[in-house]
Every structure is written in structure tokens, then in C-alpha cells.
Design a protein around this motif. Structure first.
Motif, PDB file in Angstrom:
ATOM      1  N   ASP A  14       0.822  -1.209   0.000  1.00  0.00           N
ATOM      2  CA  ASP A  14       0.000   0.000   0.000  1.00  0.00           C
ATOM      3  C   ASP A  14       0.857   1.260   0.000  1.00  0.00           C
ATOM      4  OD1 ASP A  14      -2.239  -1.602   0.036  1.00  0.00           O
ATOM      5  OD2 ASP A  14      -2.618  -1.359   2.187  1.00  0.00           O
ATOM      6  N   ALA A  15       1.955   1.238   0.764  1.00  0.00           N
ATOM      7  CA  ALA A  15       2.829   2.408   0.818  1.00  0.00           C
ATOM      8  C   ALA A  15       3.459   2.685  -0.539  1.00  0.00           C
ATOM      9  CB  ALA A  15       3.913   2.202   1.875  1.00  0.00           C
ATOM     10  N   VAL A  16       3.891   1.638  -1.224  1.00  0.00           N
ATOM     11  CA  VAL A  16       4.486   1.811  -2.554  1.00  0.00           C
ATOM     12  C   VAL A  16       3.442   2.327  -3.538  1.00  0.00           C
ATOM     13  CG1 VAL A  16       5.500   0.572  -4.506  1.00  0.00           C
ATOM     14  CG2 VAL A  16       6.305   0.128  -2.177  1.00  0.00           C
ATOM     15  N   ALA A  17       2.239   1.800  -3.476  1.00  0.00           N
ATOM     16  CA  ALA A  17       1.177   2.264  -4.375  1.00  0.00           C
ATOM     17  C   ALA A  17       0.895   3.747  -4.171  1.00  0.00           C
ATOM     18  CB  ALA A  17      -0.095   1.442  -4.146  1.00  0.00           C
ATOM     19  N   ARG A  18       0.844   4.185  -2.926  1.00  0.00           N
ATOM     20  CA  ARG A  18       0.596   5.611  -2.657  1.00  0.00           C
ATOM     21  C   ARG A  18       1.734   6.476  -3.176  1.00  0.00           C
ATOM     22  NH1 ARG A  18      -1.913   3.505   2.123  1.00  0.00           N
ATOM     23  NH2 ARG A  18       0.073   3.469   3.230  1.00  0.00           N
ATOM     24  N   ALA A  19       2.966   6.010  -3.016  1.00  0.00           N
ATOM     25  CA  ALA A  19       4.115   6.801  -3.461  1.00  0.00           C
ATOM     26  C   ALA A  19       4.200   6.883  -4.981  1.00  0.00           C
ATOM     27  CB  ALA A  19       5.397   6.204  -2.894  1.00  0.00           C
ATOM     28  N   LEU A  20       3.775   5.837  -5.679  1.00  0.00           N
ATOM     29  CA  LEU A  20       3.878   5.815  -7.134  1.00  0.00           C
ATOM     30  C   LEU A  20       2.725   6.526  -7.827  1.00  0.00           C
ATOM     31  CD1 LEU A  20       5.122   2.172  -7.815  1.00  0.00           C
ATOM     32  CD2 LEU A  20       6.420   4.292  -8.097  1.00  0.00           C
ATOM     33  N   ALA A  21       1.577   6.608  -7.189  1.00  0.00           N
ATOM     34  CA  ALA A  21       0.390   7.173  -7.843  1.00  0.00           C
ATOM     35  C   ALA A  21       0.632   8.566  -8.427  1.00  0.00           C
ATOM     36  CB  ALA A  21      -0.783   7.180  -6.869  1.00  0.00           C
TER      37      ALA A  21
END
Length: 247
Positions: free
Chosen positions: A44-51
Motif C-alpha cells: 500500500d505504501a508503494v502504491a501511494r508513493a507511485l500514484a
């Protein structure tokens, strides 16, 4: 660490005495019930950072395992999310667990990350927890292959935890694990390559630059900071230039 539905000690021992590929074929049905699976918190943290870096059209999860990273790509990519892994068993589990809905098309490819069967077909490549399976001498070829499958301007992103300090019991646990694996690989064939302390930020940054990437580090704030103020977990974002240098 292992629940009643996870692998038994005997099953883990058989896996550890197999090749990497066959070992993961054996572990695949119970892999998601082990601590080896990347946690939802990291995903989830990676998804938020990449969005904010998107939009992305096509994404690739390198060494996708049972497909957790493909779910991340499905939320970031508009056209296709593809997982590649060399374990047929892991891919079989992934196919049953991750299915296309209203988002991008989902695809699965059996292949070696060191010889990816693609041309410049992706805007985003991610990987979660797989780099311990590559020896340091393999990183130049691995990163060069990732560079080749990205379109100009494409991103290669992966989380990288800070190394545990010597005062942390985790430091000695990982050191001991790596030592055991080195002894095992010296005495037993086929090798099972999995080392926790070989993928270091300095080496990674140098090899990404050598492959032609420009790299930035983004702190993942969800994991806080160490006593010295440095992030506990960083997201490495390597970008393929839009033009060749010197052109």
C-alpha cells in the motif's frame, strides 16, 4: 511466524534443499501464509508513493510470485498489468488469485528476470522482495534487462529497507541466515540463492546508473525514521531517460 495453515518444518527443509525454482514450486500453495510474502503495508505504501508519478499504461511485476505486486499495478496502470516469474507453481497460484475486473488486462509470463522476453513495452516495472535471489555480480545484467523493457521515461521502482543496526537482533538473524545459506550452497547442489544482506543501497545506486537510469530515493513515511533521522524504508525510483545521452 508460521500459522497452522503454513508450511511445516519438513516442507521448508525440502524446499531449502531444492533449487530456487523447484523450491518455490513446492512452497507456492502455502506461500501467502508465510512471512516471506510482502506485507500489505509495504504494498500500500508503494502504491501511494507511485500514484502521483503516473498515469501509467502498462506495468510489469518482476519476480511476481503469487501476484501481490500485480494487484498494485492493477491500481496504477490503465491498459495492462503483467507478472513474470520463473516458478510455474507460483504463477499458477497467481492466476487463480488475481483476475481482471474493470481495470487493466492481467497477464502472466513464465520467464527469467535476467532474460526478460519483452521489448520496450512498459511504463512501470516494480519488484517486491525478490532481489536476494540475485548475486551481486548479476545486478548489471538484471538492471540492463529492466532498462531494455521500459519505454523512454519509464520507471523502475522497488522498496528498500535500511539495514538493521548491529544492536538490533534482526541484524544477527539475517547475518546468521546468510551464513547458513553460504554453507548450504557450498555443500549441496543445486544452490538455493537467497541472501538478505547483499542488496545494498550504494551498490544498487551505482549499478542503476551504470545501466543508464537516473535514480531518486523517496522516503516511505509510513515506516518512520531511524534514530539517526534516515528513513527506515525508501522507495528507489529509477527512470529511463526520454532521450539517449549525448543526443
Amino acid at each position: 511466524m508460521f500459522g497452522p495453515e503454513g508450511p511445516s518444518l519438513r516442507e521448508l527443509a525440502v524446499q531449502a534443499l531444492s533449487s530456487v525454482e523447484h523450491g518455490y514450486d513446492l512452497l507456492a500453495p502455502k506461500f501467502d501464509r508465510t512471512p516471506f510474502r510482502t506485507s500489505g503495508r509495504v504494498l500500500d505504501a508503494v502504491a501511494r508513493a507511485l500514484a502521483p508519478l503516473g498515469p501509467f499504461d502498462d506495468g510489469l511485476d518482476l519476480c511476481c510470485g503469487t501476484g501481490a505486486g500485480v494487484r498494485v499495478l492493477a491500481g496504477l496502470c490503465r491498459r495492462a498489468a503483467v507478472g513474470v516469474d520463473f516458478s510455474a507453481g507460483m504463477l499458477d497460484v497467481a492466476r487463480h488469485q488475481v483476475r481482471a475486473a474493470d481495470g487493466p488486462a492481467i497477464g502472466w509470463v513464465r520467464g527469467d528476470a535476467r532474460a526478460l522476453p519483452f521489448t520496450a513495452a512498459f511504463d512501470l516495472v516494480v519488484s517486491f522482495g525478490a532481489f536476494g535471489h540475485f548475486l551481486p555480480r548479476e545486478l548489471p545484467g538484471l538492471f540492463a534487462r529492466v532498462h531494455s523493457v521500459l519505454r523512454p521515461g519509464g520507471r523502475f521502482a522497488f522498496p528498500l529497507p535500511a539495514p538493521a543496526p548491529a544492536s538490533d537482533p534482526l541484524f544477527w538473524t539475517l547475518l546468521g541466515f546468510d551464513a547458513v545459506m553460504r554453507v548450504r550452497n557450498a555443500l549441496w547442489w543445486p544452490r538455493f540463492v537467497m541472501y538478505y544482506r547483499t542488496f545494498r543501497l550504494g551498490t544498487v545506486s551505482a549499478e542503476l546508473a551504470r545501466a543508464g537510469f537516473t535514480t531518486e530515493l523517496r522516503a516511505l513515511p509510513e515506516f518512520g525514521r531511524r534514530a539517526d533521522g534516515s528513513p527506515r524504508v525508501r522507495l528507489v525510483v529509477a527512470t529511463k531517460p526520454t532521450t539517449q545521452q549525448g543526443s
